[in-house]
Design a protein around this motif. Structure first.
Motif, PDB file in Angstrom:
ATOM      1  N   SER A 171       0.711  -1.237   0.304  1.00  0.00           N
ATOM      2  CA  SER A 171      -0.056   0.213   0.071  1.00  0.00           C
ATOM      3  C   SER A 171       1.027   1.362  -0.091  1.00  0.00           C
ATOM      4  O   SER A 171       1.886   1.309   0.843  1.00  0.00           O
ATOM      5  CB  SER A 171      -0.517  -0.020   1.060  1.00  0.00           C
ATOM      6  N   PRO A 172       0.307   2.121  -0.832  1.00  0.00           N
ATOM      7  CA  PRO A 172       1.638   3.266  -0.854  1.00  0.00           C
ATOM      8  C   PRO A 172       1.357   4.427   0.388  1.00  0.00           C
ATOM      9  O   PRO A 172       0.190   4.519   0.982  1.00  0.00           O
ATOM     10  CB  PRO A 172       0.961   4.349  -2.251  1.00  0.00           C
ATOM     11  N   GLU A 207       6.042   4.785 -10.700  1.00  0.00           N
ATOM     12  CA  GLU A 207       5.084   5.123 -11.500  1.00  0.00           C
ATOM     13  C   GLU A 207       4.086   3.842 -12.714  1.00  0.00           C
ATOM     14  O   GLU A 207       4.776   2.783 -12.948  1.00  0.00           O
ATOM     15  CB  GLU A 207       6.229   5.430 -12.809  1.00  0.00           C
ATOM     16  N   THR A 255      -2.194  11.701  -9.187  1.00  0.00           N
ATOM     17  CA  THR A 255      -1.607  11.582 -10.298  1.00  0.00           C
ATOM     18  C   THR A 255      -1.771  12.912 -11.211  1.00  0.00           C
ATOM     19  O   THR A 255      -2.803  14.404 -10.836  1.00  0.00           O
ATOM     20  CB  THR A 255      -3.341  11.025 -10.712  1.00  0.00           C
ATOM     21  N   GLU A 278       3.244   6.060  -6.780  1.00  0.00           N
ATOM     22  CA  GLU A 278       2.821   6.119  -5.964  1.00  0.00           C
ATOM     23  C   GLU A 278       3.859   5.767  -4.721  1.00  0.00           C
ATOM     24  O   GLU A 278       4.894   4.845  -5.534  1.00  0.00           O
ATOM     25  CB  GLU A 278       2.094   4.550  -5.813  1.00  0.00           C
ATOM     26  N   THR A 295       0.475   8.621 -13.120  1.00  0.00           N
ATOM     27  CA  THR A 295       0.847   8.445 -11.630  1.00  0.00           C
ATOM     28  C   THR A 295       1.643   8.255 -10.181  1.00  0.00           C
ATOM     29  O   THR A 295       2.596   6.713 -10.596  1.00  0.00           O
ATOM     30  CB  THR A 295      -0.856   7.038 -10.922  1.00  0.00           C
ATOM     31  N   LYS A 306       0.065   9.325  -2.628  1.00  0.00           N
ATOM     32  CA  LYS A 306       0.099   8.963  -4.378  1.00  0.00           C
ATOM     33  C   LYS A 306      -1.370  10.525  -4.418  1.00  0.00           C
ATOM     34  O   LYS A 306      -1.400  10.512  -4.522  1.00  0.00           O
ATOM     35  CB  LYS A 306      -1.582   7.490  -4.313  1.00  0.00           C
ATOM     36  N   SER A 325       9.425   2.168 -11.555  1.00  0.00           N
ATOM     37  CA  SER A 325      10.242   2.867 -10.467  1.00  0.00           C
ATOM     38  C   SER A 325      11.463   2.772  -9.825  1.00  0.00           C
ATOM     39  O   SER A 325      12.366   2.329 -10.740  1.00  0.00           O
ATOM     40  CB  SER A 325      10.032   1.483  -9.057  1.00  0.00           C
TER      41      SER A 325
END
Length: 218
Positions: A5-6, A121, A11, A113, A111, A9, A129
């Protein structure tokens, strides 16, 4: 494998002005060096042209070849001196805009995270990443937060698309993660140095001369 889980996050889409400013920023050192060389070279050409013109008009025999050479040098020198202020920025702007217009990455949502150990990404071109330890710098540039990965590349996070509060949270998180990664790297280097020293010490003890040791006991 789940990426977890980020922590944060966001966008957003890239804005051309932000993209242009970032490109000018990362190219500034190279541009300044090149501009200095071209300007000096142009000034030398102008001086040489003036010298040729003076010699040509003050000498007893005017040489058409010297005149042509002087005019050519003068034109080249003026172009070199005026190239950067008059032409270069306009050409660079066109090149950057062409790159921006032709790359679908800049016209679709990106996006990011922010995970425990990396930034993940997702974009129209795929996923990727970068570990926090691989980031070089984090800083503000105009209305953007820059996460610099290399001399010429990085993430450009626009404030107007993300919001000041979220930008501040990202900046604080990334700086903390970079500091933690730097500390972990330093500790790892210390451990490796300690292990190497221990191995060298064991090797020195194991290489003692038994005969010398016996003679010493007698």
């Amino acid at each position: 494998m789940s990426k977890g889980s980020p922590i944060l996050k966001v966008t957003f889409q890239m804005d051309f002005n932000d993209f242009y400013n970032f490109n000018m920023h990362v190219s500034k050192e190279m541009i300044d060096k090149s501009k200095k060389k071209v300007t000096i070279f142009g000034a030398v050409e102008i001086v040489m042209a003036v010298v040729f013109l003076v010699l040509n008009f003050t000498s007893q025999s005017n040489s058409s070849l010297n005149l042509v050479l002087a005019v050519a040098l003068l034109c080249m020198g003026l172009f070199s001196v005026l190239f950067y202020p008059a032409f270069f920025e306009r050409q660079l702007s066109k090149a950057v805009k062409k790159t921006f217009d032709q790359n679908e990455y800049f016209h679709n949502d990106v996006t990011l995270e922010f995970l425990e150990d990396k930034i993940f990404e997702t974009s129209c071109v795929g996923t990727g990443s970068v570990a926090y330890k691989d980031l070089q710098k984090v800083y503000r540039l105009g209305d953007c937060l820059i996460l610099r990965m290399s001399k010429e590349g990085g993430y450009v996070l626009p404030l107007k698309a993300i919001g000041e509060e979220k930008i501040e949270q990202i900046e604080e998180l990334v700086r903390r993660k970079m500091d933690e990664a730097e500390l972990e790297e330093a500790e790892e280097l210390d451990r490796e140095a300690d292990e190497l020293a221990a191995q060298e010490e064991e090797g020195a003890e194991g290489s003692g001369d038994p005969l010398s040791e016996r003679n010493g006991e007698q």
